[in-house]
Design a protein around this motif. Structure first.
Motif, short mmCIF file in Angstrom:
data_model
loop_
_atom_site.label_atom_id
_atom_site.label_comp_id
_atom_site.label_asym_id
_atom_site.label_seq_id
_atom_site.Cartn_x
_atom_site.Cartn_y
_atom_site.Cartn_z
N GLY A 1 59.85 10.31 -6.39
CA GLY A 1 58.64 10.94 -6.90
C GLY A 1 58.47 10.63 -8.37
N PHE A 2 57.22 10.61 -8.83
CA PHE A 2 56.97 10.30 -10.24
C PHE A 2 55.66 10.89 -10.73
N VAL A 3 55.63 11.14 -12.03
CA VAL A 3 54.45 11.62 -12.73
C VAL A 3 54.32 10.78 -13.99
N LEU A 4 53.11 10.29 -14.28
CA LEU A 4 52.91 9.48 -15.48
C LEU A 4 51.47 9.57 -15.96
N PRO A 5 51.26 9.34 -17.26
CA PRO A 5 49.89 9.34 -17.80
C PRO A 5 49.29 7.93 -17.75
N VAL A 6 47.98 7.88 -17.53
CA VAL A 6 47.24 6.62 -17.54
C VAL A 6 45.95 6.86 -18.32
N PRO A 7 45.59 5.94 -19.23
CA PRO A 7 44.31 6.10 -19.94
C PRO A 7 43.14 6.16 -18.94
N ARG A 8 42.29 7.13 -19.11
CA ARG A 8 41.16 7.35 -18.21
C ARG A 8 40.31 6.09 -18.05
N ASP A 9 40.08 5.37 -19.15
CA ASP A 9 39.23 4.18 -19.07
C ASP A 9 39.95 2.98 -18.47
N GLN A 10 41.24 3.10 -18.18
CA GLN A 10 42.00 2.02 -17.54
C GLN A 10 42.38 2.36 -16.10
N LEU A 11 41.87 3.45 -15.59
CA LEU A 11 42.25 3.92 -14.26
C LEU A 11 41.93 2.90 -13.17
N GLN A 12 40.80 2.25 -13.24
CA GLN A 12 40.43 1.26 -12.21
C GLN A 12 41.38 0.07 -12.24
N THR A 13 41.73 -0.41 -13.43
CA THR A 13 42.69 -1.51 -13.55
C THR A 13 44.04 -1.09 -12.99
N TYR A 14 44.48 0.11 -13.34
CA TYR A 14 45.74 0.64 -12.82
C TYR A 14 45.70 0.69 -11.29
N ARG A 15 44.61 1.19 -10.74
CA ARG A 15 44.47 1.29 -9.28
C ARG A 15 44.57 -0.08 -8.62
N GLU A 16 43.90 -1.08 -9.17
CA GLU A 16 43.94 -2.43 -8.60
C GLU A 16 45.36 -2.97 -8.55
N VAL A 17 46.13 -2.72 -9.60
CA VAL A 17 47.52 -3.18 -9.63
C VAL A 17 48.36 -2.39 -8.62
N VAL A 18 48.20 -1.08 -8.61
CA VAL A 18 49.02 -0.23 -7.74
C VAL A 18 48.75 -0.50 -6.26
N GLU A 19 47.53 -0.86 -5.90
CA GLU A 19 47.26 -1.21 -4.51
C GLU A 19 48.11 -2.40 -4.08
N LYS A 20 48.32 -3.36 -4.97
CA LYS A 20 49.18 -4.52 -4.67
C LYS A 20 50.65 -4.12 -4.69
N VAL A 21 51.03 -3.28 -5.65
CA VAL A 21 52.41 -2.79 -5.75
C VAL A 21 52.79 -2.04 -4.48
N ALA A 22 51.90 -1.23 -3.96
CA ALA A 22 52.17 -0.46 -2.74
C ALA A 22 52.51 -1.38 -1.57
N GLU A 23 51.78 -2.47 -1.44
CA GLU A 23 52.05 -3.41 -0.35
C GLU A 23 53.43 -4.05 -0.50
N ILE A 24 53.83 -4.35 -1.73
CA ILE A 24 55.16 -4.93 -1.97
C ILE A 24 56.23 -3.93 -1.59
N TRP A 25 56.08 -2.66 -2.00
CA TRP A 25 57.06 -1.64 -1.64
C TRP A 25 57.18 -1.54 -0.12
N LYS A 26 56.06 -1.55 0.58
CA LYS A 26 56.11 -1.41 2.03
C LYS A 26 56.76 -2.64 2.68
N GLU A 27 56.52 -3.82 2.13
CA GLU A 27 57.19 -5.03 2.63
C GLU A 27 58.71 -4.91 2.52
N HIS A 28 59.17 -4.18 1.52
CA HIS A 28 60.61 -4.06 1.26
C HIS A 28 61.22 -2.77 1.82
N GLY A 29 60.48 -2.05 2.67
CA GLY A 29 61.09 -0.93 3.38
C GLY A 29 60.49 0.44 3.18
N ALA A 30 59.54 0.60 2.28
CA ALA A 30 58.92 1.92 2.10
C ALA A 30 58.09 2.27 3.34
#
Length: 130
Positions: A7-36
């Motif tokens: 589990g995790f909690v972190l701050p993200v600049p409000r105006d960068q939320l869309q960029t963060y989301r685009e990256v995290v959508e790809k990160v999520a797929e990598i985690w699932k490929e490796h067993g999540a």
């Protein structure tokens, strides 16, 4: 079925939320490929309850930031440990994380992130998934 989660909690600049989301959508797929089993992140919307410490306090958010709360579910701690090793060695992660951390205004600041691994205590759901 009980699982192990990171589990995790972190701050993200409000105006960068869309960029963060685009990256995290790809990160999520990598985690699932490796067993999540599941990868979830949510944006704080109502995190103040009188008499408690809020996630915004924990993440030391600034006025222009939002709180992200997330978790990654695994079959077991052993499966999580193996996935963590695989994800850390995956070159795609380096390529994805670098733009978030190596800018004049970083989107992701690991020093302000709260993180931990958790074993199940109680699980009660009306759904068949995590």
């Amino acid at each position: 079925m009980t699982h192990y989660i990171d589990g995790f909690v972190l701050p993200v600049p409000r105006d960068q939320l869309q960029t963060y989301r685009e990256v995290v959508e790809k990160v999520a797929e990598i985690w699932k490929e490796h067993g999540a089993l599941d990868y979830s992140e949510y944006v704080g919307d109502n995190s103040n309850l009188e008499g408690t410490r809020s996630f915004t306090d924990v993440a030391n958010t600034k006025e222009d930031e939002v709180v992200i709360f997330g978790w990654i579910a695994f079959e077991s701690r052993e499966a999580r440990d193996l996935a963590n090793k695989r994800v850390a060695a995956d070159p795609r992660m380096t390529d994805l994380i670098k733009p978030l951390t190596n800018t004049s205004r970083p989107i992701f600041d690991a020093e302000r992130m709260a993180y931990g691994g958790f074993r199940s205590l109680v699980q009660s759901s009306n759904q068949s998934t995590v």
